[in-house]
Design a protein around this motif. Structure first.
Motif, mmCIF file in Angstrom:
data_model
loop_
_atom_site.group_PDB
_atom_site.id
_atom_site.type_symbol
_atom_site.label_atom_id
_atom_site.label_comp_id
_atom_site.label_asym_id
_atom_site.label_seq_id
_atom_site.Cartn_x
_atom_site.Cartn_y
_atom_site.Cartn_z
ATOM 1 N N ILE A 72 -4.505 -4.291 -12.215
ATOM 2 C CA ILE A 72 -3.570 -5.276 -11.668
ATOM 3 C C ILE A 72 -4.378 -6.439 -11.122
ATOM 4 O O ILE A 72 -5.244 -6.256 -10.254
ATOM 5 C CB ILE A 72 -2.687 -4.666 -10.561
ATOM 6 C CG1 ILE A 72 -1.841 -3.519 -11.140
ATOM 7 C CG2 ILE A 72 -1.810 -5.732 -9.926
ATOM 8 C CD1 ILE A 72 -0.990 -2.786 -10.129
ATOM 9 N N ASP A 73 -4.103 -7.630 -11.636
ATOM 10 C CA ASP A 73 -4.817 -8.842 -11.223
ATOM 11 C C ASP A 73 -6.336 -8.631 -11.244
ATOM 12 O O ASP A 73 -7.036 -8.929 -10.275
ATOM 13 C CB ASP A 73 -4.343 -9.301 -9.840
ATOM 14 C CG ASP A 73 -2.899 -9.772 -9.860
ATOM 15 O OD1 ASP A 73 -2.441 -10.243 -10.920
ATOM 16 O OD2 ASP A 73 -2.231 -9.668 -8.823
ATOM 17 N N ASP A 74 -6.819 -8.085 -12.355
ATOM 18 C CA ASP A 74 -8.250 -7.861 -12.602
ATOM 19 C C ASP A 74 -8.868 -6.752 -11.740
ATOM 20 O O ASP A 74 -10.069 -6.547 -11.796
ATOM 21 C CB ASP A 74 -9.057 -9.154 -12.445
ATOM 22 C CG ASP A 74 -8.622 -10.217 -13.437
ATOM 23 O OD1 ASP A 74 -8.313 -9.860 -14.594
ATOM 24 O OD2 ASP A 74 -8.567 -11.403 -13.059
ATOM 25 N N GLN A 75 -8.065 -6.048 -10.962
ATOM 26 C CA GLN A 75 -8.562 -4.918 -10.163
ATOM 27 C C GLN A 75 -8.252 -3.624 -10.916
ATOM 28 O O GLN A 75 -7.087 -3.276 -11.082
ATOM 29 C CB GLN A 75 -7.878 -4.911 -8.787
ATOM 30 C CG GLN A 75 -8.306 -3.766 -7.904
ATOM 31 C CD GLN A 75 -9.761 -3.880 -7.478
ATOM 32 O OE1 GLN A 75 -10.252 -4.952 -7.183
ATOM 33 N NE2 GLN A 75 -10.447 -2.762 -7.455
ATOM 34 N N PRO A 76 -9.274 -2.892 -11.394
ATOM 35 C CA PRO A 76 -9.015 -1.663 -12.156
ATOM 36 C C PRO A 76 -8.558 -0.508 -11.265
ATOM 37 O O PRO A 76 -8.750 -0.525 -10.049
ATOM 38 C CB PRO A 76 -10.374 -1.349 -12.786
ATOM 39 C CG PRO A 76 -11.367 -1.975 -11.862
ATOM 40 C CD PRO A 76 -10.696 -3.187 -11.281
ATOM 41 N N ASN A 77 -7.953 0.480 -11.896
ATOM 42 C CA ASN A 77 -7.576 1.746 -11.260
ATOM 43 C C ASN A 77 -6.612 1.609 -10.091
ATOM 44 O O ASN A 77 -6.713 2.350 -9.112
ATOM 45 C CB ASN A 77 -8.826 2.519 -10.829
ATOM 46 C CG ASN A 77 -9.734 2.812 -11.996
ATOM 47 O OD1 ASN A 77 -9.274 3.221 -13.055
ATOM 48 N ND2 ASN A 77 -11.019 2.580 -11.830
ATOM 49 N N CYS A 78 -5.662 0.685 -10.183
ATOM 50 C CA CYS A 78 -4.640 0.536 -9.146
ATOM 51 C C CYS A 78 -3.529 1.557 -9.381
ATOM 52 O O CYS A 78 -3.065 1.726 -10.504
ATOM 53 C CB CYS A 78 -4.037 -0.861 -9.186
ATOM 54 S SG CYS A 78 -5.210 -2.153 -8.775
ATOM 55 N N ARG A 79 -3.120 2.235 -8.326
ATOM 56 C CA ARG A 79 -2.003 3.170 -8.440
ATOM 57 C C ARG A 79 -0.710 2.357 -8.450
ATOM 58 O O ARG A 79 -0.291 1.815 -7.436
ATOM 59 C CB ARG A 79 -2.022 4.179 -7.306
ATOM 60 C CG ARG A 79 -3.147 5.197 -7.487
ATOM 61 C CD ARG A 79 -3.197 6.175 -6.374
ATOM 62 N NE ARG A 79 -3.780 5.501 -5.210
ATOM 63 C CZ ARG A 79 -3.936 6.063 -4.030
ATOM 64 N NH1 ARG A 79 -3.536 7.287 -3.809
ATOM 65 N NH2 ARG A 79 -4.481 5.393 -3.050
ATOM 66 N N THR A 80 -0.098 2.272 -9.610
ATOM 67 C CA THR A 80 1.089 1.433 -9.779
ATOM 68 C C THR A 80 2.298 1.963 -9.033
ATOM 69 O O THR A 80 3.200 1.208 -8.713
ATOM 70 C CB THR A 80 1.431 1.259 -11.266
ATOM 71 O OG1 THR A 80 1.710 2.543 -11.834
ATOM 72 C CG2 THR A 80 0.291 0.594 -12.025
ATOM 73 N N CYS A 81 2.310 3.255 -8.726
ATOM 74 C CA CYS A 81 3.449 3.826 -8.010
ATOM 75 C C CYS A 81 3.449 3.423 -6.535
ATOM 76 O O CYS A 81 4.473 3.544 -5.861
ATOM 77 C CB CYS A 81 3.479 5.342 -8.145
ATOM 78 S SG CYS A 81 2.093 6.181 -7.330
ATOM 79 N N LEU A 82 2.337 2.918 -6.028
ATOM 80 C CA LEU A 82 2.242 2.493 -4.632
ATOM 81 C C LEU A 82 2.190 0.976 -4.486
ATOM 82 O O LEU A 82 2.140 0.469 -3.361
ATOM 83 C CB LEU A 82 0.985 3.095 -3.988
ATOM 84 C CG LEU A 82 0.919 4.615 -3.930
ATOM 85 C CD1 LEU A 82 -0.396 5.067 -3.312
ATOM 86 C CD2 LEU A 82 2.092 5.183 -3.168
ATOM 87 N N THR A 83 2.194 0.267 -5.601
ATOM 88 C CA THR A 83 2.030 -1.186 -5.580
ATOM 89 C C THR A 83 3.356 -1.884 -5.845
ATOM 90 O O THR A 83 3.940 -1.723 -6.911
ATOM 91 C CB THR A 83 1.011 -1.618 -6.664
ATOM 92 O OG1 THR A 83 -0.195 -0.871 -6.490
ATOM 93 C CG2 THR A 83 0.725 -3.095 -6.585
ATOM 94 N N PRO A 84 3.872 -2.656 -4.878
ATOM 95 C CA PRO A 84 5.115 -3.390 -5.122
ATOM 96 C C PRO A 84 4.874 -4.555 -6.088
ATOM 97 O O PRO A 84 3.799 -5.162 -6.082
ATOM 98 C CB PRO A 84 5.525 -3.903 -3.741
ATOM 99 C CG PRO A 84 4.343 -3.733 -2.860
ATOM 100 C CD PRO A 84 3.366 -2.820 -3.529
ATOM 101 N N VAL A 85 5.866 -4.855 -6.919
ATOM 102 C CA VAL A 85 5.726 -5.995 -7.820
ATOM 103 C C VAL A 85 5.797 -7.291 -7.031
ATOM 104 O O VAL A 85 6.375 -7.345 -5.944
ATOM 105 C CB VAL A 85 6.805 -5.999 -8.939
ATOM 106 C CG1 VAL A 85 6.688 -4.808 -9.841
ATOM 107 C CG2 VAL A 85 8.190 -6.114 -8.374
ATOM 108 N N ARG A 86 5.200 -8.316 -7.585
ATOM 109 C CA ARG A 86 5.315 -9.665 -7.031
ATOM 110 C C ARG A 86 5.208 -10.651 -8.184
ATOM 111 O O ARG A 86 4.604 -10.345 -9.222
ATOM 112 C CB ARG A 86 4.279 -9.930 -5.951
ATOM 113 C CG ARG A 86 2.884 -9.880 -6.411
ATOM 114 C CD ARG A 86 1.895 -10.294 -5.335
ATOM 115 N NE ARG A 86 0.557 -9.965 -5.751
ATOM 116 C CZ ARG A 86 -0.067 -10.507 -6.782
ATOM 117 N NH1 ARG A 86 0.518 -11.420 -7.510
ATOM 118 N NH2 ARG A 86 -1.294 -10.132 -7.100
#
Length: 100
Positions: A72-86
């Motif tokens: 996400i935004d060039d940051q690897p290994n982000c847990r998408t289930c904990l990241t709100p969309v923007r």
């Protein structure tokens, strides 16, 4: 053509646009990235295991299993289930081994 794996019970009032693998997609503004991605039609699988090559996708949806990770935004290994969309968020599915 694939069908969404998840859908909201009622149409959301407001959406934001995120970029998924280079494609702009409108998603509900109050969803996590994982929930939003499960709503849209997309290529499957989400990513593959680096060891066995087996398909992976969100599993626990609470940040424990790490099966939902994406860049996400060039940051690897982000847990998408904990990241709100923007608005404007850039999401890249698959791990580096998927893009070789």
């Amino acid at each position: 053509m694939s069908t969404p794996m998840f859908s909201a019970g009622t149409p959301p009032m407001r959406t934001v646009t995120v970029i998924v693998d280079g494609v702009p997609v409108a998603v509900p503004e109050d969803f996590t990235v994982a929930a939003a991605l499960l709503m849209i039609e997309q290529r499957r699988p989400w990513r593959r295991s680096a060891v066995s090559g087996t398909p992976r996708a969100p599993y626990c949806l609470m940040g424990v299993c790490f099966e939902c990770v994406a860049q996400i935004d060039d940051q690897p290994n982000c847990r998408t289930c904990l990241t709100p969309v923007r608005a404007g968020m850039r999401i890249t599915l698959g791990g580096p081994h998927d893009r070789v």
